[in-house]
Write a protein that holds these residues in place. Sequence first.
Motif: not given
Length: 213
Positions: A103-104, A149-151, A159-167
């Motif tokens: 489970v992510d 989750f894989d980041p 500029d830095v953008g970061f994301a981790m997760g799903d919808g």
Amino acid sequence: MIDDYARWADTDTEKSTVVELIGYEPYPGAIHGEPVGALQFRATMQPTPNEGPHVACFESQFDFWGVAIEEPGEWSDDTAVAHDIACPPDAKRIPPPVDTRLVDVVPDGAEALVVEVLTNAPSAASADDIVAEIVKRMPQPTGEREVAFDPEATVVDGDVGFAMGDGDDCLLVKRDVDGVQVLQVPKILLQPGELGCAAGTALQPGDQLRSPH
């Protein structure tokens, strides 16, 4: 998917003395729209205290949407959703298949960590540098079968953008001339086919991150 239905059926009938899950059968190779498998149940009824119990078994097929029916509008027809079968002589309540899927999740503490890393990262830090530091220090999830989750990160013109997760569970953070900001984006924009939970989404102009409704 029939494994999921078996687990849900077991939960729903766990305390029942009338209906028991006695079997499940996957249909390998089923395509979208076709039944993915079947569940078998035993029902034990005692109409009156002076009568012996009446036992019957039935089977229901399931597709992506739930109980599979041949014709629209048959949901209220018991014979369409539950088909009588002979009760196996050894029929008994069975445990559902064990769910071994990972489970992510976005772990507790991940947001604070990302904010700290982006705040302290040198201006020359690459996206790989940022991700490596976050992965190294990522808090460990505590739930059963949970993994982080894989980041992902991206650097565009400093500029830095970061994301981790799903919808459904998405952590979006950006660093620009105004500092580090945790973004709150409507879920509809984070779904597949929309902007998605992606590092590039964090760098979208503010007017692109508002709800379309």
